[in-house]
Design a protein around this motif. Sequence first.
Motif, mmCIF file in Angstrom:
data_model
loop_
_atom_site.group_PDB
_atom_site.id
_atom_site.type_symbol
_atom_site.label_atom_id
_atom_site.label_comp_id
_atom_site.label_asym_id
_atom_site.label_seq_id
_atom_site.Cartn_x
_atom_site.Cartn_y
_atom_site.Cartn_z
ATOM 1 N N GLY A 1 0.772 -1.229 0.000
ATOM 2 C CA GLY A 1 0.000 0.000 0.000
ATOM 3 C C GLY A 1 0.804 1.280 0.000
ATOM 4 N N LEU A 2 2.119 1.167 -0.081
ATOM 5 C CA LEU A 2 2.956 2.364 -0.031
ATOM 6 C C LEU A 2 2.758 3.235 -1.272
ATOM 7 C CD1 LEU A 2 5.087 3.860 1.603
ATOM 8 C CD2 LEU A 2 6.846 2.523 0.433
ATOM 9 N N GLY A 3 2.515 2.612 -2.418
ATOM 10 C CA GLY A 3 2.320 3.375 -3.645
ATOM 11 C C GLY A 3 1.160 4.345 -3.526
ATOM 12 N N GLY A 4 0.021 3.865 -3.015
ATOM 13 C CA GLY A 4 -1.139 4.737 -2.853
ATOM 14 C C GLY A 4 -0.883 5.864 -1.874
ATOM 15 N N THR A 5 -0.176 5.542 -0.795
ATOM 16 C CA THR A 5 0.142 6.563 0.208
ATOM 17 C C THR A 5 0.992 7.678 -0.389
ATOM 18 O OG1 THR A 5 0.024 4.974 2.030
ATOM 19 C CG2 THR A 5 1.325 6.973 2.411
ATOM 20 N N LEU A 6 2.017 7.305 -1.129
ATOM 21 C CA LEU A 6 2.913 8.299 -1.705
ATOM 22 C C LEU A 6 2.253 9.049 -2.847
ATOM 23 C CD1 LEU A 6 6.330 6.404 -1.677
ATOM 24 C CD2 LEU A 6 5.300 7.852 0.090
ATOM 25 N N LEU A 7 1.446 8.372 -3.650
ATOM 26 C CA LEU A 7 0.758 9.050 -4.743
ATOM 27 C C LEU A 7 -0.185 10.125 -4.221
ATOM 28 C CD1 LEU A 7 -0.022 6.058 -7.111
ATOM 29 C CD2 LEU A 7 1.322 8.081 -7.704
ATOM 30 N N ARG A 8 -0.897 9.829 -3.156
ATOM 31 C CA ARG A 8 -1.788 10.833 -2.573
ATOM 32 C C ARG A 8 -0.987 12.040 -2.091
ATOM 33 N NH1 ARG A 8 -6.924 11.211 -0.314
ATOM 34 N NH2 ARG A 8 -7.358 9.018 -0.815
#
Length: 279
Positions: A210-217
């Motif tokens: 889930g790190l991708g979604g966190t950083l994209l936001r």
Amino acid sequence: MPPTDASANAGTAPFTEIGIVTSPGTRVSPIDTTAGKGAGDADCEDTLDLRLPDEFIALFAENADADGGRSRSPAGAGTADPTSSLPTTEDLLDRVADWGPISTPAGVLHLVPVWVERDLPIIDRWMNDPAVAAFWELGGPENAAEEHLRSQLTGDGRSVPCLGMLEGTPMSYWEIYRADLDPLARHYPARPHDTGVHLLIGAVGDRGRGLGGTLLRAVADLVLDRRPACARVVAEPDIRNTPSVAAFLSAGFRFSAEVELPAKRAALMVRDRSLRHLL
């Protein structure tokens, strides 16, 4: 154009290249020193022909060279931290280099514009990960990644490649670009200052949690905060890349449409300024 990734295996093949910049020269209006002068204009002509002493000219040139040498010194020359003297070139994205760090649930993230001499080894290593190379198509010899980076760094500033530093550790590669000035704009109803993002997470241990979604936001919010003229952040992951599309959805992007691009069928993902606090 390179892919948009939410994870290391969430990329797509590049389909365009950034153009090479051609800077217009400074326009100078020549001054005609003879216009309007008659026989009685000797004083004016004497003033125009006045020369400074050679010693003064030499001293001035020496000082100018010294100042210019400092301002044009190679990045990192004579310093322990090369990032302290990286070039601060202009871009068309409101100076990404000055955006600064942003807090995320995973830690402090800082987008640092790429310096090829420093960052090429780690980016090339990520690009040669089979899961990444299958989509980005920048694996193989190091010069493939180098040419890709330099094509952006020597372009007109519409795309800025960056390392994502999470708590001071390089762990991701980003491209922030003007989608409205990119060939992508031919394939969707682009609006002025639409800003696109591409993401590649390099470390295997950072993928799939889930790190991708966190950083994209966080980065989408950073774009909207630092670019007041930008009303939308967009992305175009491969429609087949379910994890990438899911990451964008979790980051507050909405699925807008399927678009047929030269190298892929993409999911056009959009994060609207007006909806940023609702999604």
